[in-house]
Design a protein around this motif. Structure first.
Motif, PDB file in Angstrom:
ATOM      1  N   GLN A 150      95.306 -41.519 -34.173  1.00 19.40           N
ATOM      2  CA  GLN A 150      95.429 -41.769 -35.600  1.00 19.40           C
ATOM      3  C   GLN A 150      96.753 -42.471 -35.871  1.00 19.40           C
ATOM      4  O   GLN A 150      97.727 -42.289 -35.144  1.00 19.40           O
ATOM      5  CB  GLN A 150      95.343 -40.466 -36.392  1.00 19.40           C
ATOM      6  N   TRP A 154      98.789 -41.399 -41.643  1.00 24.81           N
ATOM      7  CA  TRP A 154      97.399 -41.073 -41.988  1.00 24.81           C
ATOM      8  C   TRP A 154      97.299 -39.600 -42.374  1.00 24.81           C
ATOM      9  O   TRP A 154      98.086 -38.763 -41.927  1.00 24.81           O
ATOM     10  CB  TRP A 154      96.471 -41.314 -40.802  1.00 24.81           C
ATOM     11  N   SER A 164      87.807 -42.641 -40.547  1.00 25.08           N
ATOM     12  CA  SER A 164      88.976 -42.344 -39.715  1.00 25.08           C
ATOM     13  C   SER A 164      88.632 -42.313 -38.229  1.00 25.08           C
ATOM     14  O   SER A 164      89.130 -41.465 -37.482  1.00 25.08           O
ATOM     15  CB  SER A 164      89.603 -41.001 -40.127  1.00 25.08           C
TER      16      SER A 164
END
Length: 444
Positions: A150, A154, A164
């Motif tokens: 990630q 985020w 995502s």
């Protein structure tokens, strides 16, 4: 020097025309500025947050209207415009998919970040057949990849959401698992099928009918009571080298081994391309695909260096192609999921001017969401003749719209509309934004 009467008359006509054009231009600008000033300063909707706006006529290289255009805002998916420009300047016409070499009886290959392999949202990649039809043993060479799955800034608890998907060196199936639930059926259809054994069913009423993946592993829990209607859900899977090799071996129907050998890495001097770059950009922009955006920066970094790291591409763009922006972009990821990103409306307008110079107008407008017709603004800015071609960007309490606007007089203007820290519903904010855009469309 003697000036003949005819020449005097001609000069007077030229001067008269120049003055008339100048007055007409100023009059048009005032005709726009006054009602826009009224909307921005008196709107109870815009008063609920912080708003910035800039409008430019690129043909005249002239700013028509500006309101807080030098202030920084959270751009959300307007960040993808920067990613798009990075792709244009770095990647070329086709997406580089693999670096490879054949030695003895083995095809050695490493990834570049290409998002298209078995991705149902993109055209079929030739890479699948390239690997499947190879008569050599297949050996995947791990590239230099240091990114976290990630991005910086985020929201950690979005890991289960379709928007995502994890960033990786070798994406496969868009790094997603698809689940299709059928009415009156307890268990969903699963694709890729190898994740079927990762389902955990429960009759616990506290467990949602929607699937929830464990945060650290591929374990998908759901309430398996019979459904009243069909629905589908896409969930990012937890990526690892082991999962990649398992998926590759399963779909290619042949074994794929993992090699971590720096000597072999140096020999991978051939490039296999997959799909046209513009097909990737169009999918990213139209539907605001976060996963594709992140992978574009990773691929760009791979073209610039031997390391798949987004920061390499961002730094290169800022130092080479974006150094003339009026305000330095605070740019941290490809998609705009990061809350660290900060841009100003006038920098985005400058960026859009650069993009317009790179891409033919018809092609460019076709790539972008179109008001009332396609993409993320299909249900907004409706008109018999489309007039808004722009990229949206939305995070909670932040919404931006930046792109191109066609006026009734035939002009193509560039604008950036940014809103942060508002408390009204986004749908209400969009309705107020529409008033501004319609005013411009009808009066310039």
């Amino acid at each position: 020097m003697k000036i003949y009467p005819t020449l005097k008359l001609s000069l007077k006509i030229v001067i008269f025309l120049l003055i008339t054009i100048s007055i007409s231009s100023c009059s048009t600008t005032r005709k726009i500025s006054k009602p826009l000033d009224k909307i921005f300063t008196e709107s109870p909707i815009f008063e609920q947050g912080f708003v910035g706006f800039m409008l430019v006529d690129p043909e005249k290289d002239k700013t028509i209207y500006s309101h807080n255009a030098d202030k920084y805002f959270t751009p959300a998916s307007n960040t993808k415009l920067f990613t798009f420009y990075a792709g244009l300047k770095i990647l070329g016409d086709s997406i580089p998919a693999l670096k490879y070499a054949i030695e003895n009886d083995t095809l050695y290959f490493k990834a570049t970040g290409d998002p298209s392999f078995l991705n149902e949202n993109l055209p079929n990649s030739s890479v699948f057949q390239f690997l499947k039809k190879s008569e050599n043993h297949l050996a995947y060479v791990a590239p230099t990849y240091t990114e976290k799955h990630q991005g910086p800034g985020w929201a950690w608890d979005d890991y289960n959401a379709y928007y995502s998907a994890e960033r990786t060196a070798f994406p496969i199936y868009g790094n997603m698992v698809g689940f299709k639930f059928k009415k009156n059926k307890e268990f969903p259809l699963v694709s890729p099928a190898i994740f079927k054994d990762s389902l955990i069913s429960s009759k616990d009423s506290l467990v949602s009918a929607r699937l929830r993946r464990d945060i650290v592993k591929n374990s998908f829990q759901f309430n398996n009571q019979e459904k009243e209607s069909d629905f589908s859900q896409s969930v990012p899977f937890k990526y690892s080298s082991e999962i990649l090799l398992k998926l590759l071996s399963d779909t290619l129907q042949k074994p794929v081994s993992l090699v971590q050998n720096s000597e072999i890495n140096q020999k991978l001097d051939k490039t296999r391309y997959s799909i046209p770059s513009d097909s990737v950009y169009k999918e990213m922009l139209k539907v605001s695909d976060n996963f594709i955006a992140e992978q574009i920066l990773i691929m760009a970094a791979g073209k610039l260096s031997d390391t798949l790291k987004s920061d390499i591409a961002i730094k290169y763009m800022k130092e080479n192609h974006l150094k003339d922006l009026p305000d330095e972009p605070m740019w941290y990821d490809g998609s705009g999921l990061s809350r660290y990103n900060l841009f100003t409306p006038r920098s985005i307008v400058k960026l859009l001017t650069k993009i317009k110079a790179e891409v033919p107008e018809e092609e460019l407008l076709d790539m972008l969401p179109t008001g009332g017709h396609s993409g993320t603004i299909k249900n907004y800015y409706k008109a018999d003749e489309p007039y808004v071609f722009a990229k949206t960007g939305t995070l909670k309490n932040n919404h931006s719209l930046s792109g191109y606007l066609k006026t009734k007089s035939g002009k193509l203007l560039i604008f950036s509309f940014m809103n942060s820290n508002y408390t009204v519903p986004t749908s209400v904010l969009k309705a107020e934004m529409e008033k501004v855009l319609l005013q411009i469309r009808d009066n310039y």
